[in-house]
Design a protein around this motif. Structure first.
Motif, PDB file in Angstrom:
ATOM      1  N   ILE A 217       0.847  -1.213   0.000  1.00 51.30           N
ATOM      2  CA  ILE A 217       0.000   0.000   0.000  1.00 51.30           C
ATOM      3  C   ILE A 217       0.876   1.255   0.000  1.00 51.30           C
ATOM      4  CG2 ILE A 217      -1.953  -1.133   1.116  1.00 51.30           C
ATOM      5  CD1 ILE A 217      -1.076   0.191   3.748  1.00 51.30           C
ATOM      6  N   GLY A 218       2.106   1.100  -0.562  1.00 54.01           N
ATOM      7  CA  GLY A 218       2.994   2.255  -0.715  1.00 54.01           C
ATOM      8  C   GLY A 218       3.853   2.567   0.498  1.00 54.01           C
ATOM      9  N   GLU A 219       3.964   1.603   1.474  1.00 52.75           N
ATOM     10  CA  GLU A 219       4.794   1.873   2.640  1.00 52.75           C
ATOM     11  C   GLU A 219       6.261   2.039   2.215  1.00 52.75           C
ATOM     12  OE1 GLU A 219       2.774  -0.841   2.230  1.00 52.75           O
ATOM     13  OE2 GLU A 219       2.319  -1.716   4.212  1.00 52.75           O
ATOM     14  N   GLU A 220       6.939   3.037   2.789  1.00 50.49           N
ATOM     15  CA  GLU A 220       8.343   3.296   2.458  1.00 50.49           C
ATOM     16  C   GLU A 220       9.252   2.847   3.589  1.00 50.49           C
ATOM     17  OE1 GLU A 220       8.786   7.381   1.528  1.00 50.49           O
ATOM     18  OE2 GLU A 220       7.767   7.244  -0.410  1.00 50.49           O
ATOM     19  N   GLY A 221      10.500   2.522   3.263  1.00 53.27           N
ATOM     20  CA  GLY A 221      11.485   2.108   4.263  1.00 53.27           C
ATOM     21  C   GLY A 221      12.844   2.702   3.967  1.00 53.27           C
ATOM     22  N   THR A 222      13.839   2.340   4.782  1.00 53.29           N
ATOM     23  CA  THR A 222      15.210   2.874   4.618  1.00 53.29           C
ATOM     24  C   THR A 222      16.164   1.851   4.028  1.00 53.29           C
ATOM     25  OG1 THR A 222      15.847   2.208   6.842  1.00 53.29           O
ATOM     26  CG2 THR A 222      14.876   4.394   6.590  1.00 53.29           C
ATOM     27  N   GLY A 223      15.821   0.556   4.126  1.00 48.61           N
ATOM     28  CA  GLY A 223      16.723  -0.475   3.612  1.00 48.61           C
ATOM     29  C   GLY A 223      17.790  -0.916   4.584  1.00 48.61           C
ATOM     30  N   MET A 224      17.826  -0.318   5.784  1.00 51.10           N
ATOM     31  CA  MET A 224      18.914  -0.652   6.715  1.00 51.10           C
ATOM     32  C   MET A 224      18.512  -1.712   7.746  1.00 51.10           C
ATOM     33  SD  MET A 224      19.044   2.636   9.292  1.00 51.10           S
ATOM     34  CE  MET A 224      19.276   3.771   7.931  1.00 51.10           C
ATOM     35  N   GLY A 225      17.205  -2.007   7.856  1.00 50.65           N
ATOM     36  CA  GLY A 225      16.740  -2.910   8.906  1.00 50.65           C
ATOM     37  C   GLY A 225      17.334  -4.296   8.809  1.00 50.65           C
ATOM     38  N   LEU A 226      17.289  -4.912   7.604  1.00 44.56           N
ATOM     39  CA  LEU A 226      17.802  -6.277   7.453  1.00 44.56           C
ATOM     40  C   LEU A 226      19.307  -6.335   7.678  1.00 44.56           C
ATOM     41  CD1 LEU A 226      15.794  -7.816   4.478  1.00 44.56           C
ATOM     42  CD2 LEU A 226      15.735  -8.467   6.880  1.00 44.56           C
ATOM     43  N   HIS A 227      20.039  -5.280   7.235  1.00 47.85           N
ATOM     44  CA  HIS A 227      21.500  -5.255   7.466  1.00 47.85           C
ATOM     45  C   HIS A 227      21.799  -5.291   8.955  1.00 47.85           C
ATOM     46  CE1 HIS A 227      23.336  -4.696   3.488  1.00 47.85           C
ATOM     47  NE2 HIS A 227      22.159  -4.186   3.159  1.00 47.85           N
ATOM     48  N   PHE A 228      21.030  -4.516   9.734  1.00 52.67           N
ATOM     49  CA  PHE A 228      21.278  -4.485  11.174  1.00 52.67           C
ATOM     50  C   PHE A 228      20.894  -5.810  11.825  1.00 52.67           C
ATOM     51  CE2 PHE A 228      20.770  -2.744  15.531  1.00 52.67           C
ATOM     52  CZ  PHE A 228      22.047  -2.240  15.643  1.00 52.67           C
ATOM     53  N   CYS A 229      19.816  -6.436  11.313  1.00 54.44           N
ATOM     54  CA  CYS A 229      19.428  -7.760  11.823  1.00 54.44           C
ATOM     55  C   CYS A 229      20.544  -8.775  11.591  1.00 54.44           C
ATOM     56  CB  CYS A 229      18.143  -8.230  11.141  1.00 54.44           C
ATOM     57  SG  CYS A 229      16.668  -7.308  11.632  1.00 54.44           S
ATOM     58  N   GLN A 230      21.164  -8.726  10.405  1.00 55.82           N
ATOM     59  CA  GLN A 230      22.264  -9.640  10.120  1.00 55.82           C
ATOM     60  C   GLN A 230      23.422  -9.422  11.101  1.00 55.82           C
ATOM     61  OE1 GLN A 230      22.385  -8.581   5.803  1.00 55.82           O
ATOM     62  NE2 GLN A 230      22.642 -10.777   5.514  1.00 55.82           N
ATOM     63  N   ASP A 231      23.752  -8.137  11.387  1.00 55.45           N
ATOM     64  CA  ASP A 231      24.835  -7.847  12.332  1.00 55.45           C
ATOM     65  C   ASP A 231      24.520  -8.404  13.711  1.00 55.45           C
ATOM     66  OD1 ASP A 231      26.208  -6.567  10.365  1.00 55.45           O
ATOM     67  OD2 ASP A 231      25.666  -4.533  10.990  1.00 55.45           O
ATOM     68  N   LEU A 232      23.280  -8.193  14.187  1.00 53.26           N
ATOM     69  CA  LEU A 232      22.906  -8.664  15.525  1.00 53.26           C
ATOM     70  C   LEU A 232      22.952 -10.181  15.615  1.00 53.26           C
ATOM     71  CD1 LEU A 232      19.949  -6.242  16.358  1.00 53.26           C
ATOM     72  CD2 LEU A 232      22.249  -6.214  17.327  1.00 53.26           C
ATOM     73  N   LEU A 233      22.419 -10.862  14.587  1.00 47.44           N
ATOM     74  CA  LEU A 233      22.445 -12.331  14.606  1.00 47.44           C
ATOM     75  C   LEU A 233      23.863 -12.868  14.542  1.00 47.44           C
ATOM     76  CD1 LEU A 233      19.387 -13.060  12.301  1.00 47.44           C
ATOM     77  CD2 LEU A 233      19.597 -13.662  14.729  1.00 47.44           C
ATOM     78  N   PHE A 234      24.722 -12.169  13.790  1.00 46.30           N
ATOM     79  CA  PHE A 234      26.124 -12.600  13.732  1.00 46.30           C
ATOM     80  C   PHE A 234      26.784 -12.526  15.116  1.00 46.30           C
ATOM     81  CE2 PHE A 234      30.639 -11.600  13.204  1.00 46.30           C
ATOM     82  CZ  PHE A 234      31.053 -12.698  12.467  1.00 46.30           C
ATOM     83  N   LYS A 235      26.497 -11.440  15.860  1.00 45.06           N
ATOM     84  CA  LYS A 235      27.045 -11.315  17.204  1.00 45.06           C
ATOM     85  C   LYS A 235      26.450 -12.366  18.150  1.00 45.06           C
ATOM     86  CE  LYS A 235      28.280  -6.442  17.030  1.00 45.06           C
ATOM     87  NZ  LYS A 235      29.692  -6.661  17.344  1.00 45.06           N
ATOM     88  N   MET A 236      25.231 -12.894  17.847  1.00 45.95           N
ATOM     89  CA  MET A 236      24.638 -13.955  18.662  1.00 45.95           C
ATOM     90  C   MET A 236      25.147 -15.333  18.256  1.00 45.95           C
ATOM     91  SD  MET A 236      20.640 -12.886  18.891  1.00 45.95           S
ATOM     92  CE  MET A 236      20.083 -11.379  19.669  1.00 45.95           C
ATOM     93  N   GLY A 237      25.947 -15.404  17.191  1.00 45.02           N
ATOM     94  CA  GLY A 237      26.434 -16.700  16.731  1.00 45.02           C
ATOM     95  C   GLY A 237      25.462 -17.367  15.775  1.00 45.02           C
ATOM     96  N   SER A 238      24.611 -16.601  15.111  1.00 41.86           N
ATOM     97  CA  SER A 238      23.618 -17.157  14.198  1.00 41.86           C
ATOM     98  C   SER A 238      23.677 -16.402  12.881  1.00 41.86           C
ATOM     99  CB  SER A 238      22.220 -17.046  14.827  1.00 41.86           C
ATOM    100  OG  SER A 238      21.238 -17.612  13.963  1.00 41.86           O
ATOM    101  N   THR A 239      22.898 -16.861  11.897  1.00 44.47           N
ATOM    102  CA  THR A 239      22.820 -16.197  10.597  1.00 44.47           C
ATOM    103  C   THR A 239      21.360 -16.131  10.156  1.00 44.47           C
ATOM    104  OG1 THR A 239      23.177 -18.302   9.450  1.00 44.47           O
ATOM    105  CG2 THR A 239      25.114 -16.906   9.851  1.00 44.47           C
ATOM    106  N   LEU A 240      21.056 -15.141   9.347  1.00 39.97           N
ATOM    107  CA  LEU A 240      19.706 -14.963   8.823  1.00 39.97           C
ATOM    108  C   LEU A 240      19.581 -15.729   7.497  1.00 39.97           C
ATOM    109  CD1 LEU A 240      16.956 -13.550   9.147  1.00 39.97           C
ATOM    110  CD2 LEU A 240      17.900 -11.640   7.831  1.00 39.97           C
ATOM    111  N   GLN A 241      18.616 -16.662   7.423  1.00 36.72           N
ATOM    112  CA  GLN A 241      18.377 -17.457   6.216  1.00 36.72           C
ATOM    113  C   GLN A 241      17.045 -17.020   5.606  1.00 36.72           C
ATOM    114  OE1 GLN A 241      20.674 -19.716   5.228  1.00 36.72           O
ATOM    115  NE2 GLN A 241      21.956 -19.247   7.017  1.00 36.72           N
TER     116      GLN A 241
END
Length: 800
Positions: free
Chosen positions: A752-776
């Motif tokens: 419905i035209g929602e806009e974003g910044t594109g940075m959310g998934l990158h930050f999620c990947q960083d956090l999961l990496f620090k937890m010892g996991s990866t985003l699939q």
């Protein structure tokens, strides 16, 4: 014929140099050229060229050229007229340029002419020559040597009845004792200078002496006498036509007030001291103002005066003082909580420390050359002493013969008297050189840098205490003079280092390198500088200076580590602040949409719309406080916790935060996580991950038919898996690769035209990496998407 060629050359040089600038076309010099076309007045030419060399408005190169011409005329056409003044002036010019070795060489030339004549003019020049030489030794911190030179200067000035010069000599002796930490002896000589100046009745000089006397009384703890001396200084300063010392007087009174914790009096005297011509260029005044505002804890005013002192230090090139003030300013900013400003000051400190280290290395090279000149002079002195002893033996024999043969002719007696006078001059020169040699060795013994000297065969001929301590600690052996230096080294690595250094200095004349050694679990750094000793054009040995730079090297490494840590922390903070903005955007946009709906809709529905806006803002407030609380605890960078918690409860919180957009799109968001399932991770970080992934899933499902499911499954006893499943538009393989592997931030509008910044998934990947996991991710176009990742469960955490 030779004399004529020298005079012709000097006249031609004067003509060529003077034609280049109208400044040289002075009437008196033009008249001198007209009068001195013969050999009748070379003394006047000598004096004229020396005066030109004193002119500070001339280029330095031209001044040295004029001095060289003056020296040549003096040595070859006159009886050494003005020779001491010429060498003293050359020494001062080199010293002012920081070329201490060249300055020492100039004064060494002049030493040969001390005691050559006994008339008033010669003694006058000799006294001020010794003042210049003593000032050079004082500037390179050879205070014991400088003190002895000034004593000889005082004797010459006394002999010549020059009270002004004698007072200068005593004043300089007092300064030497002050630097050596002996205020009682310094006070004695400052008083002697004061007594002589009383006879001159010069109010300016009397004020100058009383300031030093007051300072010594303060160091001796006699505040009453210090205050009395300052009262006298103020009295004479008022009588003088020059008011240069008004600032110094009130600054010393301010220091006395500080000693008695009387801040009001200190403030009064500092305000009076401001009447000096340039208070903001006076380090003493600025330091006292900084001390005052430090005591009063007036941080804003303190910063103003610290900045003024830094500016003054930069204008005068005082890097040590500038560095000290920057450290003070950095600490003040940290106390005020202005961390970014403190960090920027820390970067300046690192750059200035590096620059200061380079400058000090350069000065160390000059001091090494000065020390080398001392050692060369010592070798010359030994030869001269041997020659003098032989002459003294011959003189003694001749004296005996003259006593026995009293009836010898008057001609032989006259010859003996002439010989005796010449010998007296030689002995006086020998004594002066011997004093200088002894003081040079004593000064070398007191230096903190290690010094060794080798002869042409590699035998050790000199080592100071610092060098002996160095080899005893790092090489486990004691240095022995008159033995081959390399043969004394019993450690293979150390022997190879010194063999390489000696080979390099033989090829390049000088050599410098940095060495490091591990001793007692600490790494030591030493700057080793070597230089050939040259005498009469021949290499007579090598001198080496070993400087311990461990502390400065450790400080540089520590600054580098701190800078790197600050960069990492700043990067993490920027990401977290970006995340905060990203999370708050949705709540703000939702509230705005509701407000717009309320304005455009039925007035009767205002209350219900206001209730919706209130609830939306309340959820945004809760999200803001939770995120800020988490960010606040990440002051040193992103540091995740490991806590045990129920995942389903966390998922419920996130779904509640997304309630507005869920209602707006009329989609389903189902929490299918096992209610009893627990994870071990950072709940705040996981909240951020779930908020982004669930938000993205809602964003890309179609209104009214969209469904988002949050599911869980146990992988094994140590791991669980969390999946966010949606029936949205899905993605192609290329989109998946760009999403997870690309460095560029890509943002796609929602259904419905929602806009974003594109940075959310990158930050999620960083956090999961620090937890010892990866985003699939698994996805097909128009068939929906599944994002999933693994977490530790309590059993797995126990094993870890």
């Amino acid at each position: 014929m030779k004399a004529l060629s020298i005079l012709f050359f000097s006249t031609l040089s004067f003509s060529l140099l003077s034609s280049g600038s109208t400044f040289y076309q002075q009437a008196s010099l033009i008249e001198l050229r007209q009068e001195c076309d013969s050999l009748k007045c070379p003394e006047r030419y000598t004096y004229a060229y020396r005066l030109l060399a004193e002119d500070l408005q001339l280029p330095l190169k031209d001044r040295f050229k004029y001095l060289e011409i003056s020296e040549k005329i003096s040595l070859e056409l006159t009886d050494f007229h003005e020779i001491l003044s010429i060498y003293a002036q050359a020494g001062r010019m080199y010293r002012d340029q920081g070329q201490f070795a060249a300055s020492m060489e100039a004064f060494s030339k002049g030493i040969h002419y001390l005691g050559y004549k006994n008339n008033t003019d010669w003694l006058h020049n000799e006294g001020w020559f010794l003042v210049g030489y003593g000032n050079l030794l004082f500037q390179v911190k050879l205070f014991e040597d400088a003190q002895d030179i000034f004593r000889n200067c005082a004797l010459v000035m006394e002999k010549n009845r020059d009270d002004y010069g004698e007072a200068v000599a005593y004043n300089n002796i007092g300064l030497c004792y002050s630097q050596l930490g002996r205020p009682d002896s310094a006070l004695f000589y400052f008083n002697k200078a004061y007594e002589l100046r009383l006879g001159l009745n010069d109010k300016f000089l009397l004020t100058h002496s009383l300031l030093y006397i007051s300072q010594m009384y303060r160091e001796l703890g006699n505040g009453a006498r210090a205050d009395s001396a300052l009262e006298k200084a103020a009295f004479y300063n008022d009588l003088s036509t020059e008011f240069e010392f008004i600032g110094d007087i009130h600054c010393q009174w301010a220091e006395i007030a500080f000693d008695h914790d009387d801040l009001i009096s200190a403030s009064y005297h500092l305000s009076k001291a401001k009447e000096m011509s340039s208070p903001f260029k006076d380090f003493n005044w600025l330091n006292l103002k900084i001390r005052l505002f430090t005591e009063l804890r007036l941080e804003d005013s303190l910063l103003v005066y610290i900045d003024s002192a830094i500016s003054t230090a930069q204008k005068f090139g005082n890097l040590d003082r500038e560095l000290s003030l920057l450290y003070q300013k950095e600490n003040l900013y940290r106390k005020k909580g202005q961390i970014k400003k403190a960090d920027s000051i820390l970067v300046r400190i690192a750059a200035l420390s590096q620059k200061l280290l380079i400058i000090k290395d350069t000065v160390q090279k000059d001091l090494m050359e000065v020390q080398g000149e001392f050692i060369v002079n010592r070798s010359r002195l030994q030869n001269l002493e041997a020659s003098n002893k032989e002459k003294e033996r011959i003189i003694a024999s001749q004296n005996t013969t003259i006593i026995l043969v009293t009836i010898m002719a008057l001609i032989l007696l006259s010859a003996f008297i002439l010989y005796y006078r010449i010998n007296n001059r030689v002995r006086k020169l020998s004594k002066n050189l011997r004093i200088i040699n002894e003081r040079s060795r004593l000064a070398a013994e007191q230096m903190t840098s290690g010094i060794i000297a080798l002869d042409a065969n590699g035998d050790l001929i000199f080592s100071n205490q610092a060098a002996r301590d160095h080899f005893r600690y790092f090489g486990n052996f004691d240095l022995e003079e008159s033995k081959n230096f390399l043969s004394q080294i019993n450690q293979e690595a150390m022997l190879e280092d010194w063999q390489l250094r000696i080979q390099e200095v033989q090829q390049k004349k000088s050599f410098q390198n940095m060495s490091s050694r591990l001793k007692d679990e600490r790494k030591f750094y030493h700057l080793v500088s070597l230089r050939e000793m040259i005498s009469e054009g021949q290499m007579v040995g090598t001198v080496a200076v070993i400087t311990d730079v461990t502390n400065s090297q450790e400080r540089s490494l520590e600054l580098s580590r701190k800078t790197q840590a600050l960069e990492i922390a700043n990067s993490a903070k920027e990401k977290m602040l970006s995340l905060l903005a990203h999370d708050l955007k949705e709540g703000v946009v939702s509230s705005l949409e509701l407000a717009k709906l309320s304005l455009d809709g039925d007035p009767k529905e205002h209350n219900s719309n206001l209730q919706l806006i209130y609830e939306s803002l309340a959820r945004t407030k809760t999200l803001l406080f939770k995120t800020l609380d988490w960010v606040k605890h990440q002051s040193n960078g992103l540091e995740l916790q490991r806590n045990k918690f129920f995942i389903a409860r966390l998922v419920n919180d996130v779904i509640k935060e997304k309630e507005d957009i869920i209602k707006q799109k009329s989609v389903e968001c189902l929490n299918q996580v096992d209610q009893d399932l627990q994870a071990v991770a950072d709940p705040n970080a996981l909240r951020v991950i779930l908020r982004n992934l669930i938000g993205n899933a809602i964003k890309f499902v179609e209104p009214k038919v969209g469904r988002v499911q949050i599911q869980s499954r146990r992988i094994n006893s140590a791991k669980i898996e969390i999946a966010i499943v949606d029936n949205g538009r899905g993605m192609t393989p290329v989109q998946i690769a760009n999403l997870l592997g690309g460095e560029k931030l890509n943002s796609t509008k929602g259904t419905i035209g929602e806009e974003g910044t594109g940075m959310g998934l990158h930050f999620c990947q960083d956090l999961l990496f620090k937890m010892g996991s990866t985003l699939q991710v698994e996805s097909s176009l128009n068939l929906g998407t599944v994002f999933y990742f693994s977490l530790d469960c309590p059993q797995g955490a126990a094993k870890q």
